[in-house]
Design an enzyme around this catalytic site. Structure first.
Site, PDB file in Angstrom:
ATOM      1  N   CYS A 119       0.617  -1.108  -0.017  1.00 53.10           N
ATOM      2  CA  CYS A 119      -0.066   0.003  -0.032  1.00 53.10           C
ATOM      3  C   CYS A 119       1.064   1.232  -0.033  1.00 53.10           C
ATOM      4  CB  CYS A 119      -1.009  -0.102   0.993  1.00 53.10           C
ATOM      5  SG  CYS A 119      -2.172  -1.367   1.178  1.00 53.10           S
ATOM      6  N   HIS A 253      -2.874   7.307   1.990  1.00 54.18           N
ATOM      7  CA  HIS A 253      -3.285   6.097   1.572  1.00 54.18           C
ATOM      8  C   HIS A 253      -4.658   5.703   2.144  1.00 54.18           C
ATOM      9  CE1 HIS A 253      -4.107   1.855   0.732  1.00 54.18           C
ATOM     10  NE2 HIS A 253      -3.744   1.438   1.859  1.00 54.18           N
ATOM     11  N   ASN A 283      -9.970   0.107  -0.137  1.00 58.63           N
ATOM     12  CA  ASN A 283      -8.465   0.044  -0.165  1.00 58.63           C
ATOM     13  C   ASN A 283      -8.154  -0.477  -1.534  1.00 58.63           C
ATOM     14  OD1 ASN A 283      -5.696  -0.558   0.280  1.00 58.63           O
ATOM     15  ND2 ASN A 283      -6.169  -1.152   2.387  1.00 58.63           N
TER      16      ASN A 283
HETATM   17  N1  COA Z   1     -18.993  -8.063   8.977  1.00 55.95           N
HETATM   18  C1  COA Z   1     -19.581  -8.286  10.241  1.00 55.95           C
HETATM   19  N2  COA Z   1     -18.761  -8.642  11.293  1.00 55.95           N
HETATM   20  C2  COA Z   1     -17.459  -8.716  11.178  1.00 55.95           C
HETATM   21  C3  COA Z   1     -16.852  -8.376   9.683  1.00 55.95           C
HETATM   22  C4  COA Z   1     -17.716  -7.827   8.707  1.00 55.95           C
HETATM   23  N3  COA Z   1     -17.407  -7.885   7.563  1.00 55.95           N
HETATM   24  N4  COA Z   1     -15.430  -8.691   9.841  1.00 55.95           N
HETATM   25  C5  COA Z   1     -15.221  -9.112  11.299  1.00 55.95           C
HETATM   26  N5  COA Z   1     -16.306  -9.056  11.878  1.00 55.95           N
HETATM   27  C6  COA Z   1     -16.615  -9.179  13.152  1.00 55.95           C
HETATM   28  C7  COA Z   1     -15.496 -10.083  13.905  1.00 55.95           C
HETATM   29  O1  COA Z   1     -15.718 -11.605  13.671  1.00 55.95           O
HETATM   30  C8  COA Z   1     -15.520  -9.962  15.431  1.00 55.95           C
HETATM   31  O2  COA Z   1     -16.809 -10.509  16.003  1.00 55.95           O
HETATM   32  P1  COA Z   1     -16.573 -11.386  17.102  1.00 55.95           P
HETATM   33  O3  COA Z   1     -16.430 -10.148  18.202  1.00 55.95           O
HETATM   34  O4  COA Z   1     -17.959 -12.255  17.454  1.00 55.95           O
HETATM   35  O5  COA Z   1     -15.376 -12.144  17.330  1.00 55.95           O
HETATM   36  C9  COA Z   1     -16.212  -8.325  15.166  1.00 55.95           C
HETATM   37  O6  COA Z   1     -16.781  -8.177  13.994  1.00 55.95           O
HETATM   38  C10 COA Z   1     -14.941  -7.423  15.493  1.00 55.95           C
HETATM   39  O7  COA Z   1     -13.971  -7.753  14.821  1.00 55.95           O
HETATM   40  P2  COA Z   1     -12.454  -6.867  15.062  1.00 55.95           P
HETATM   41  O8  COA Z   1     -11.733  -7.567  13.722  1.00 55.95           O
HETATM   42  O9  COA Z   1     -12.409  -6.822  16.366  1.00 55.95           O
HETATM   43  O10 COA Z   1     -13.065  -5.423  14.402  1.00 55.95           O
HETATM   44  P3  COA Z   1     -12.157  -3.874  14.428  1.00 55.95           P
HETATM   45  O11 COA Z   1     -12.944  -3.235  15.044  1.00 55.95           O
HETATM   46  O12 COA Z   1     -10.892  -4.319  14.644  1.00 55.95           O
HETATM   47  O13 COA Z   1     -12.381  -3.628  12.784  1.00 55.95           O
HETATM   48  C11 COA Z   1     -11.241  -3.902  10.739  1.00 55.95           C
HETATM   49  C12 COA Z   1     -11.872  -4.524  11.821  1.00 55.95           C
HETATM   50  C13 COA Z   1     -10.468  -4.973   9.786  1.00 55.95           C
HETATM   51  C14 COA Z   1     -12.142  -2.845  10.078  1.00 55.95           C
HETATM   52  C15 COA Z   1     -10.108  -2.881  11.441  1.00 55.95           C
HETATM   53  O14 COA Z   1      -9.435  -3.702  12.373  1.00 55.95           O
HETATM   54  C16 COA Z   1      -9.150  -2.169  10.604  1.00 55.95           C
HETATM   55  O15 COA Z   1      -9.662  -1.452   9.926  1.00 55.95           O
HETATM   56  N6  COA Z   1      -7.832  -2.324  10.726  1.00 55.95           N
HETATM   57  C17 COA Z   1      -6.936  -1.997   9.679  1.00 55.95           C
HETATM   58  C18 COA Z   1      -6.904  -2.475   8.313  1.00 55.95           C
HETATM   59  C19 COA Z   1      -6.331  -1.854   7.576  1.00 55.95           C
HETATM   60  O16 COA Z   1      -6.381  -0.879   7.158  1.00 55.95           O
HETATM   61  N7  COA Z   1      -5.495  -2.920   6.614  1.00 55.95           N
HETATM   62  C20 COA Z   1      -4.781  -2.311   5.165  1.00 55.95           C
HETATM   63  C21 COA Z   1      -3.637  -1.408   5.742  1.00 55.95           C
HETATM   64  S1  COA Z   1      -3.022  -1.110   4.382  1.00 55.95           S
END
Ligand code: COA
Length: 326
Positions: A119, A253, A283
């Protein structure tokens, strides 16, 4: 390197973008994976993304964006003597997709290669093009970010499949020896390979017979992204003896709106100055910054003379910034 001792500044001459035709909304995703429109929008700011259809490839999207950038620059295709394509999703393992773009644009001179910094790739590619221009190896460089992440997504993994999209953006950087203060003012790049297992693809030519799928520890990436992007902004500001308020536009980004809000809060920058396109593109990895630049220029936000700070962070981890006087 040529022997001309003149130091050139790389100025932005043109911008362009290309998106696949197919729009996939959050609602569309609820039909195929256990998720909801609200979950995706609240956690990421994403409303929809473009997904490449058969025949739409990293090189075809990249070539279209590049052609628009050249047209926009007032140059001819034959003026281009360097093409750097930032991508983690090349058409094939080799040759570089940059050479496919070179061929499809009818460019027969100079050199072309792919840059892989996930990225952060577009910022890494600008740094490389800027250096090539400064030492006299290139006069007119195409810097492209193009990705088809939909092809390395595990569409059964709801934790990742809702986050990514496909697309391409490009800029033309040209050597200028005029006395104005325009052009690339600084590049700062970083990598720290200790965190490779927080965001990676579980395949590839040397380890597996499969291309593999993207795997991510979302929370881990989030935490490092806020820290690294904030420190990249501060580094660029301090290096250029500027105040955060001197920057006209921040083009980060586009991974997640909450990351951008947390970074803005941490370094004290006005939300009105942050270009956000993650809502409609999701993204798009190395393509997200040039896609956002293209939107901001077309909307009349970024104008000649503006100070524009690009920042990115991605797998590796790799991160960095580029400051440009537009
Ligand atoms: N729809 C519904 N629920 C979802 C889901 C989706 N698409 N994806 C995950 N969940 C659930 C998980 O299973 C979890 O459930 P649980 O509590 O029963 O286990 C719950 O949502 C919370 O998941 P979590 O991973 O803790 O959520 P979060 O608040 O951390 O958000 C992201 C997840 C991926 C959006 C966040 O961590 C993020 O944006 N991270 C950075 C990713 C990124 O930018 N990557 C690229 C960098 S270049």
């Amino acid at each position: 390197m040529n022997n001309d001792s003149k130091i050139f500044r790389s100025i932005v001459k043109g911008v362009g973008a290309s998106l696949p035709k197919k729009i996939v909304t959050n609602k569309d995703l609820t039909m195929t994976v256990d998720t909801s429109e609200e979950w995706i929008e609240e956690r990421t700011g994403i409303k929809e993304r473009r997904i490449a259809s058969e025949g739409e490839t990293t090189s075809s999207l990249g070539a279209e964006a590049a052609q628009k950038a050249i047209n926009n620059s007032g140059l001819e295709n034959s003026d281009i003597d360097l093409i750097i394509l930032a991508t983690s999703t090349p058409d094939n393992t080799f040759p570089a997709s940059a050479t496919a773009i070179q061929s499809s644009l009818g460019i027969r001179k100079g050199y072309a290669y792919d840059m892989q910094a996930v990225c952060s790739g577009f910022v890494f590619a600008i740094e490389a093009a800027d250096n090539a221009i400064k030492v006299g190896n290139a006069k007119n460089a195409l810097v492209i970010g193009s990705e088809t992440f939909s092809r390395i997504i595990d569409w059964d993994d709801r934790g990742t499949c809702v986050l990514f999209g496909d697309g391409a953006g490009a800029i033309v950087l040209s050597a200028s020896d005029d006395a104005s203060n325009r052009g690339v003012l600084s590049n700062h790049l970083h990598s720290d390979g200790r965190y490779g297992d927080l965001l990676y693809v579980d395949g590839g030519p040397s380890t597996s017979s499969q291309v593999g799928f993207l795997r991510m520890d979302g929370k881990g990436v989030f935490k490092h992204a806020v820290h690294n992007l904030s420190s990249a902004i501060i580094e660029a500001i301090e290096y250029n003896n500027l105040n955060i308020n001197d920057i006209d536009w921040f083009v980060p980004h586009q991974a997640n709106k909450r990351i951008l809000e947390a970074v803005s809060k941490k370094v004290g920058l006005s939300k009105d100055k942050v270009i956000i396109t993650v809502d409609k593109h999701a993204n798009t990895s190395a393509a997200s910054i040039p896609l956002a630049i293209n939107d901001a220029v077309e909307e009349g936000k970024i104008k000649p003379g503006d100070l524009v700070l690009l920042e990115a962070m991605g797998g590796g981890f790799s991160w960095g910034s580029t400051l440009i006087r537009w």
